[in-house]
Enzyme design. Structure first.
Site, mmCIF file in Angstrom:
data_model
loop_
_atom_site.group_PDB
_atom_site.id
_atom_site.type_symbol
_atom_site.label_atom_id
_atom_site.label_comp_id
_atom_site.label_asym_id
_atom_site.label_seq_id
_atom_site.Cartn_x
_atom_site.Cartn_y
_atom_site.Cartn_z
ATOM 1 C CD GLU A 96 -2.969 -1.206 2.230
ATOM 2 O OE1 GLU A 96 -2.785 -0.478 3.217
ATOM 3 O OE2 GLU A 96 -3.921 -1.986 2.149
ATOM 4 C CD GLU A 117 -3.772 -6.139 3.328
ATOM 5 O OE1 GLU A 117 -4.679 -5.313 3.580
ATOM 6 O OE2 GLU A 117 -2.577 -5.958 3.626
#
Length: 529
Positions: free
Chosen positions: A187, A328
């Site tokens: 991220e 995820e």
């Protein structure tokens, strides 16, 4: 950045040698494990059902990684065995390095920390599972000691440090087979939700290229193992769209890899719609065609949207031989507000996994180890028992038969400099006190995003409440990591279950989106429980 229930950092690194069991360097034998040359289709099928050991090796206390810092217990072989027994065949292990990296010019990783990483990898790898490790959190501006900052002016130093850290990690694991996959980062973006910016995206591309080149050049099985790289914030739209993502070249890979095959994977995360998957209130609790209450179902992000998003990844990458890893996904527990919520959480997981499989992607459920309101947990890690068998069954049925956690993207914020209030200094209550600092992190026409950091005083606290009054009628529209209520212009934010207990000097952060303009920082009041 995924939020997503990142538990507050309240424990200090202690007893590293106790965690590792020994200061002895853990190394595999000099002979490398045999490596199978799996193509993209074979790899995704072999990886099967994936699960995240979240909030553990990426946890930290004041910038020093520690696997128990965010409240999870020490990882054991027995627990990993329980995850395997539940049917998972891939474990993703997020890892932070942060203050466990030494100074220039060598940037040596703390030996005890690298040993412990390897020990936990071996818990899973030794049982025949696929294992992914990454660099997770070193690029979060909200984390103390973060340094992999894509919009920093000091890119020469950052790239040198990044290269040397990955060289050490790759060298440690060079003899492992294809069941060990390395992921460049997690991220990574500039912290502002909205369209990617340049040259920040160019720096992310540069990090990915350094990662691939560095791992390959360490030799051994690293010359042909699968490597995982993300685009901007692991966001599907910003990875497939014309926003600046560039696939790394793979010039140093082994000549034994067929010329028409790839050994690079693309990493994305999936938490849409956020009001169902991650928002910490009891409003949106149902998802999918089986939903019975329209008021509890999001107006977007249903099956057709999920299918279209994952099809984009297939069309852009899988069709060219680059498998996709949804590293995820998941949804938080809202059964406290709707007793039927787990049914829809299972539907969501089943649909995500089956759709990903249809489009050539592997998946790993995000588990942060927390069970209860707004937790992602599937297991009780302390007792090594299953807590959400229905969701696990849904995942396994999808694999056999056939998901910051970030606030949602809104109108892109302007470049308005953040506004920060001085911390509050309320009188202590029974010796306990807390302070709160408000930062305006983004602002656009008609809306804004803000963050509040709560810090305990000289004594530990068991909970906190922050209140303030907006001067210009602003309203909170969405919040994370706190329960936020409003009465007119007055706002009250209370800790959620996992971030109320703070040690002396410890802190927790919550954030929110708001409507309205003219956002001067309000005066905050913090009360300790």
């Amino acid at each position: 950045m995924k939020s997503t229930l990142r538990k507050v950092q309240f424990a200090f690194l202690a007893g590293i040698l106790a965690l590792t069991g020994s200061a002895t360097l853990l190394t595999k034998s000099a002979s490398a494990d045999s490596i199978r040359q799996l193509n993209a289709t074979q790899l995704v099928a072999d990886m099967g059902a994936g699960w995240n050991l979240g909030n553990t090796l990426e946890a930290n206390a004041n910038g020093i990684p520690s696997e128990t810092a965010w409240g999870n217990p020490v990882v054991t072989q027995a627990f990993v065995d329980r995850v395997k027994a539940a049917g998972f065949t891939t474990i993703r292990i997020p890892v932070s390095y942060l203050g466990n990296i030494g100074s220039a010019p060598n940037y040596t990783i703390n030996a005890a920390w690298l040993n412990r990483i390897q020990e936990i990898v071996d818990y899973a790898y030794g049982r025949g599972l696929y294992v992914l490790i990454n660099m997770h959190g070193d690029g979060y501006k909200t984390i103390a000691g973060s340094w992999l900052i894509c919009d920093s002016s000091n890119q020469t130093t950052i790239r040198d440090k990044y290269q040397k850290v990955w060289q050490q990690i790759a060298t440690r694991f060079q003899s492992y087979s294809e069941r060990l996959i390395l992921e460049s980062m997690n991220e990574e973006f500039d912290g502002q939700y909205g369209n990617p910016t340049q040259p920040c995206y160019s720096n992310i591309n540069a990090y990915n290229q350094i990662f691939v080149d560095t791992v390959r050049r360490t030799g051994g099985n690293n010359t042909s193992r699968w490597l995982l790289v993300p685009g901007w914030n692991t966001n599907i739209d910003y990875t497939v769209g014309n926003y600046g993502f560039v696939l790394p070249t793979d010039q140093y890979r082994s000549s034994s890899v067929p010329a028409n095959e790839q050994r690079l994977m693309i990493s994305v995360h999936y938490y849409d719609p956020w009001d169902f998957a991650g928002e910490e209130n009891g409003t949106i609790t149902q998802w999918g065609p089986a939903a019975t209450n329209p008021a509890r179902k999001s107006t977007w992000g249903q099956q057709d949207f999920m299918d279209a998003q994952l099809k984009k990844m297939r069309d852009t990458f899988v069709a060219r031989g680059y498998p996709v890893f949804v590293g995820e996904y998941g949804s938080v527990d809202k059964t406290s507000a709707d007793s039927t919520n787990n049914r829809y959480r299972a539907d969501y997981a089943r649909t995500l996994v089956s759709t990903a499989k249809k489009y050539g992607a592997a998946t790993a459920y995000w588990d942060n180890g927390y069970n209860g309101a707004y937790g992602f947990g599937l297991f009780n890690r302390g007792s090594a028992t299953v807590t959400q068998q229905g969701i696990i069954d849904a995942i396994m049925s999808a694999v056999g038969g056939g998901n910051p956690t970030t606030p949602p993207t809104t109108t892109p914020p302007t470049s308005t400099p953040p506004t920060t209030t001085p911390p509050t200094t309320p009188p202590p209550s029974g010796g306990r006190s807390c302070t709160a600092t408000y930062t305006l992190t983004g602002q656009w026409q008609g809306g804004f995003q803000a963050e509040v950091r709560v810090t305990a005083g000289g004594s530990a606290i068991s909970g906190w409440t922050v209140t303030w009054t907006f001067a210009n009628g602003q309203q909170v529209t969405q919040a994370w990591n706190a329960t936020v209520t409003s009465s007119g212009a007055t706002v009250t934010a209370r800790n959620v279950s996992y971030n109320g207990a703070l040690g002396a000097g410890g802190s927790a952060t919550f954030g929110f989106l708001g409507s309205g303009g003219a956002n001067g920082a309000p005066t905050l009041s913090c009360a300790a429980g």
